[in-house]
Motif scaffolding. Structure first.
Motif, PDB file in Angstrom:
ATOM      1  N   LEU A 186      27.655  38.514  43.270  1.00  0.00           N
ATOM      2  CA  LEU A 186      27.188  37.840  41.878  1.00  0.00           C
ATOM      3  C   LEU A 186      26.080  38.170  41.495  1.00  0.00           C
ATOM      4  O   LEU A 186      24.911  38.003  42.199  1.00  0.00           O
ATOM      5  N   GLU A 187      26.098  38.110  39.942  1.00  0.00           N
ATOM      6  CA  GLU A 187      24.777  38.056  39.449  1.00  0.00           C
ATOM      7  C   GLU A 187      24.756  37.105  38.186  1.00  0.00           C
ATOM      8  O   GLU A 187      25.952  36.681  37.567  1.00  0.00           O
ATOM      9  N   ARG A 188      23.599  36.238  37.868  1.00  0.00           N
ATOM     10  CA  ARG A 188      23.503  35.464  37.024  1.00  0.00           C
ATOM     11  C   ARG A 188      23.556  36.220  35.434  1.00  0.00           C
ATOM     12  O   ARG A 188      22.865  37.043  35.494  1.00  0.00           O
ATOM     13  N   VAL A 189      24.391  35.566  34.700  1.00  0.00           N
ATOM     14  CA  VAL A 189      24.343  36.011  33.211  1.00  0.00           C
ATOM     15  C   VAL A 189      24.273  34.624  32.419  1.00  0.00           C
ATOM     16  O   VAL A 189      25.295  34.000  32.209  1.00  0.00           O
ATOM     17  N   GLY A 190      23.171  34.480  31.951  1.00  0.00           N
ATOM     18  CA  GLY A 190      23.073  33.022  30.975  1.00  0.00           C
ATOM     19  C   GLY A 190      23.169  31.839  31.803  1.00  0.00           C
ATOM     20  O   GLY A 190      22.713  31.820  32.966  1.00  0.00           O
ATOM     21  N   ARG A 191      24.436  31.103  31.537  1.00  0.00           N
ATOM     22  CA  ARG A 191      24.740  29.985  32.335  1.00  0.00           C
ATOM     23  C   ARG A 191      25.771  30.377  33.451  1.00  0.00           C
ATOM     24  O   ARG A 191      26.120  29.559  34.191  1.00  0.00           O
ATOM     25  N   GLY A 192      26.387  31.373  33.177  1.00  0.00           N
ATOM     26  CA  GLY A 192      27.355  31.887  33.970  1.00  0.00           C
ATOM     27  C   GLY A 192      27.053  33.164  35.005  1.00  0.00           C
ATOM     28  O   GLY A 192      25.676  33.491  35.199  1.00  0.00           O
ATOM     29  N   VAL A 193      28.047  33.548  35.556  1.00  0.00           N
ATOM     30  CA  VAL A 193      27.679  34.732  36.541  1.00  0.00           C
ATOM     31  C   VAL A 193      28.914  35.768  36.295  1.00  0.00           C
ATOM     32  O   VAL A 193      29.874  35.480  35.858  1.00  0.00           O
ATOM     33  N   ARG A 194      28.780  36.775  36.691  1.00  0.00           N
ATOM     34  CA  ARG A 194      29.633  37.908  36.742  1.00  0.00           C
ATOM     35  C   ARG A 194      29.341  38.492  38.241  1.00  0.00           C
ATOM     36  O   ARG A 194      28.377  38.768  38.754  1.00  0.00           O
ATOM     37  N   PRO A 195      30.631  39.399  38.282  1.00  0.00           N
ATOM     38  CA  PRO A 195      30.724  40.118  39.737  1.00  0.00           C
ATOM     39  C   PRO A 195      29.940  41.420  39.700  1.00  0.00           C
ATOM     40  O   PRO A 195      29.611  42.096  38.871  1.00  0.00           O
ATOM     41  N   THR A 196      29.202  41.671  40.754  1.00  0.00           N
ATOM     42  CA  THR A 196      28.547  43.217  40.992  1.00  0.00           C
ATOM     43  C   THR A 196      29.703  43.916  41.266  1.00  0.00           C
ATOM     44  O   THR A 196      31.009  43.674  41.499  1.00  0.00           O
ATOM     45  N   ALA A 197      29.252  45.351  41.571  1.00  0.00           N
ATOM     46  CA  ALA A 197      30.335  46.267  42.070  1.00  0.00           C
ATOM     47  C   ALA A 197      31.174  45.721  43.248  1.00  0.00           C
ATOM     48  O   ALA A 197      32.353  45.684  43.287  1.00  0.00           O
ATOM     49  N   ALA A 198      30.309  45.214  44.033  1.00  0.00           N
ATOM     50  CA  ALA A 198      30.942  45.107  45.510  1.00  0.00           C
ATOM     51  C   ALA A 198      31.757  43.590  45.440  1.00  0.00           C
ATOM     52  O   ALA A 198      33.072  43.400  46.007  1.00  0.00           O
ATOM     53  N   GLY A 199      31.259  42.708  44.454  1.00  0.00           N
ATOM     54  CA  GLY A 199      31.872  41.733  44.006  1.00  0.00           C
ATOM     55  C   GLY A 199      33.481  41.767  43.317  1.00  0.00           C
ATOM     56  O   GLY A 199      34.351  41.123  43.651  1.00  0.00           O
ATOM     57  N   LEU A 200      33.249  42.864  42.584  1.00  0.00           N
ATOM     58  CA  LEU A 200      34.472  43.152  41.759  1.00  0.00           C
ATOM     59  C   LEU A 200      35.423  43.702  42.698  1.00  0.00           C
ATOM     60  O   LEU A 200      36.602  43.536  42.705  1.00  0.00           O
ATOM     61  N   LEU A 201      34.966  44.470  43.590  1.00  0.00           N
ATOM     62  CA  LEU A 201      35.970  45.179  44.476  1.00  0.00           C
ATOM     63  C   LEU A 201      36.819  44.060  45.716  1.00  0.00           C
ATOM     64  O   LEU A 201      37.893  44.061  45.745  1.00  0.00           O
ATOM     65  N   LEU A 202      36.021  43.033  46.006  1.00  0.00           N
ATOM     66  CA  LEU A 202      36.180  42.022  46.795  1.00  0.00           C
ATOM     67  C   LEU A 202      37.410  41.117  45.908  1.00  0.00           C
ATOM     68  O   LEU A 202      38.273  40.646  46.537  1.00  0.00           O
ATOM     69  N   THR A 203      36.808  40.897  44.846  1.00  0.00           N
ATOM     70  CA  THR A 203      37.991  40.020  44.029  1.00  0.00           C
ATOM     71  C   THR A 203      39.346  40.562  43.821  1.00  0.00           C
ATOM     72  O   THR A 203      40.297  40.239  43.799  1.00  0.00           O
ATOM     73  N   GLU A 204      38.951  42.092  43.524  1.00  0.00           N
ATOM     74  CA  GLU A 204      40.386  42.651  43.336  1.00  0.00           C
ATOM     75  C   GLU A 204      41.191  42.754  44.646  1.00  0.00           C
ATOM     76  O   GLU A 204      42.613  42.481  44.541  1.00  0.00           O
ATOM     77  N   HIS A 205      40.672  42.990  45.807  1.00  0.00           N
ATOM     78  CA  HIS A 205      41.276  42.849  46.950  1.00  0.00           C
ATOM     79  C   HIS A 205      41.846  41.219  47.446  1.00  0.00           C
ATOM     80  O   HIS A 205      43.052  41.057  47.854  1.00  0.00           O
ATOM     81  N   ALA A 206      41.044  40.258  47.018  1.00  0.00           N
ATOM     82  CA  ALA A 206      41.439  38.988  47.075  1.00  0.00           C
ATOM     83  C   ALA A 206      42.696  38.837  46.185  1.00  0.00           C
ATOM     84  O   ALA A 206      43.527  37.960  46.621  1.00  0.00           O
ATOM     85  N   GLY A 207      42.816  39.224  45.075  1.00  0.00           N
ATOM     86  CA  GLY A 207      44.034  39.220  44.313  1.00  0.00           C
ATOM     87  C   GLY A 207      45.219  39.624  44.938  1.00  0.00           C
ATOM     88  O   GLY A 207      46.398  39.126  44.867  1.00  0.00           O
ATOM     89  N   ALA A 208      45.136  40.877  45.441  1.00  0.00           N
ATOM     90  CA  ALA A 208      46.304  41.493  46.168  1.00  0.00           C
ATOM     91  C   ALA A 208      46.747  40.741  47.415  1.00  0.00           C
ATOM     92  O   ALA A 208      47.732  40.536  47.740  1.00  0.00           O
ATOM     93  N   ILE A 209      45.576  40.108  48.100  1.00  0.00           N
ATOM     94  CA  ILE A 209      45.785  39.522  49.323  1.00  0.00           C
ATOM     95  C   ILE A 209      46.689  38.181  48.956  1.00  0.00           C
ATOM     96  O   ILE A 209      47.635  37.493  49.422  1.00  0.00           O
ATOM     97  N   GLY A 210      46.107  37.507  47.758  1.00  0.00           N
ATOM     98  CA  GLY A 210      46.969  36.238  47.356  1.00  0.00           C
ATOM     99  C   GLY A 210      48.262  36.458  46.848  1.00  0.00           C
ATOM    100  O   GLY A 210      49.266  35.688  47.141  1.00  0.00           O
ATOM    101  N   ARG A 211      48.610  37.592  46.296  1.00  0.00           N
ATOM    102  CA  ARG A 211      49.848  37.991  45.912  1.00  0.00           C
ATOM    103  C   ARG A 211      50.677  38.143  47.198  1.00  0.00           C
ATOM    104  O   ARG A 211      51.887  37.619  47.319  1.00  0.00           O
ATOM    105  N   GLN A 212      50.183  38.939  48.152  1.00  0.00           N
ATOM    106  CA  GLN A 212      50.945  39.190  49.492  1.00  0.00           C
ATOM    107  C   GLN A 212      51.207  38.008  50.219  1.00  0.00           C
ATOM    108  O   GLN A 212      52.237  37.504  50.694  1.00  0.00           O
ATOM    109  N   LEU A 213      50.354  36.850  50.022  1.00  0.00           N
ATOM    110  CA  LEU A 213      50.606  35.633  50.670  1.00  0.00           C
ATOM    111  C   LEU A 213      51.378  34.792  50.184  1.00  0.00           C
ATOM    112  O   LEU A 213      52.480  34.162  50.843  1.00  0.00           O
ATOM    113  N   ALA A 214      51.564  34.833  48.803  1.00  0.00           N
ATOM    114  CA  ALA A 214      52.731  34.211  48.108  1.00  0.00           C
ATOM    115  C   ALA A 214      54.066  34.602  48.456  1.00  0.00           C
ATOM    116  O   ALA A 214      55.006  34.245  48.427  1.00  0.00           O
ATOM    117  N   GLU A 215      53.941  35.953  48.378  1.00  0.00           N
ATOM    118  CA  GLU A 215      55.287  36.621  48.839  1.00  0.00           C
ATOM    119  C   GLU A 215      55.816  36.492  50.291  1.00  0.00           C
ATOM    120  O   GLU A 215      57.113  36.217  50.502  1.00  0.00           O
TER     121      GLU A 215
END
Length: 313
Positions: free
Chosen positions: A49-78
């Motif tokens: 993560l990197e700070r942007v104003g009062r919030g944060v946004r993902p780095t390239a590595a953070g975005l990659l893990l976020t996408e995989h986390a979403g896929a894992i979440g869907r698989q767990l729900a299934e």
């Protein structure tokens, strides 16, 4: 190794755009969320993560893990939904072994009932002619259930009584007893017999009943097949005893009569593994077999001998 739970925390931060927003969604404190992300960064070996104003946004590595986390979440729900279906008996797979005459009379209607009530359950149905093999398959977990004719159990399995299948007398049309509605077993003592069974529990059921009234059948033909036995009876070679489930299509040259005093009966049972965990699909199939063993009377069945549900079923 990356921790899946921390990846889901990261995903919540990215989705909400801030640590505070993720904390509110997850029910954590902001400091707990920050700690989880910090540990995940150490596991990943990269800033996420990197700070942007009062919030944060993902780095390239953070975005990659976020996408995989979403896929894992869907698989767990299934996975959770699939598990719920399995535990409720809405899905699953059953391996069933059965002998020939139980196929049409019991297994087929039970399968139809199971498909109506539990369409998601898949069935592996296989005909077996050797009850010992069927016992072994169930005991070793290669089959969930087998239908057998048996009066005693075996180690590692449990017998579930389904029905008592009575034997009927098959007589030539011109036989001296053909005009009767039923015959006493002892009245067949002097008759020549056409065999209809292989040696085993089915034949034993016939022999035991005959022994009760003081005779042993004199077999002049060994057919070991119900339809073939009817043909030999029609040809006048003797009489035969055939179980109700095995009668099938009647030969035009024979008549079929009830037997009494005593009634030879073979016990049809389901075999299940004694240590098997509860399986709703298996329990549903056993209930379907029981329902098939106790069918409602149908038009035209009046006066016909019925297959009796087994005592204790």
């Amino acid at each position: 190794m990356l921790d899946v739970r921390r990846m889901q925390v990261l995903r919540a931060v990215v989705d909400s755009g801030s640590v505070t927003g993720a904390a509110a969604v997850l029910g954590y404190t902001p400091s707990a969320v920050s700690q989880q992300v910090a540990v995940l960064e150490k596991e990943a070996g990269a800033e996420l993560l990197e700070r942007v104003g009062r919030g944060v946004r993902p780095t390239a590595a953070g975005l990659l893990l976020t996408e995989h986390a979403g896929a894992i979440g869907r698989q767990l729900a299934e996975a959770e939904a699939a598990l719920a279906d399995l535990l409720a008996g809405r899905s699953g797979r059953l391996s069933v072994r059965y002998f020939a005459t139980a196929g049409a009379g019991l297994v087929a209607p039970a399968v139809a009932r199971l498909r109506e009530l539990h369409p998601g359950v898949q069935l592996d149905l296989r005909l077996t002619g050797d009850p010992e093999n069927a016992f072994a398959e169930v005991r070793e977990g290669r089959a969930d259930l087998a239908l057998v004719v048996r009066t005693e159990g075996a180690s590692g399995v449990r017998l579930v009584p389904l029905l008592d299948d009575p034997y009927l007398a098959v007589l030539p049309r011109g036989h001296r007893l053909a005009a009767r509605r039923s015959v006493r077993l002892e009245e067949l003592a002097e008759e020549a017999f056409v065999g209809s069974e292989w040696p085993g529990p089915c034949l034993d059921a016939q022999l035991d009943a005959c022994a009760q009234v003081g005779f042993r059948p004199r077999f002049v033909v060994e057919s070991e097949d119900y339809l073939t036995a009817q043909g030999f009876v029609a040809a006048g070679l003797g009489v035969s005893l055939v179980p109700r489930l095995g009668l099938g299509s009647r030969h035009p040259g024979v008549v079929v009569r009830e037997v009494r005093d005593p009634v030879p009966v073979r016990a049809v049972q389901a075999v299940v593994r004694e240590t098997a965990p509860p399986q709703p699909a298996l329990e549903a199939f056993v209930e379907a077999l029981r329902a098939a063993a106790s069918p409602s009377p149908r038009p035209g069945d009046a006066g016909r001998p019925a297959v009796r549900p087994s005592r204790g079923s």
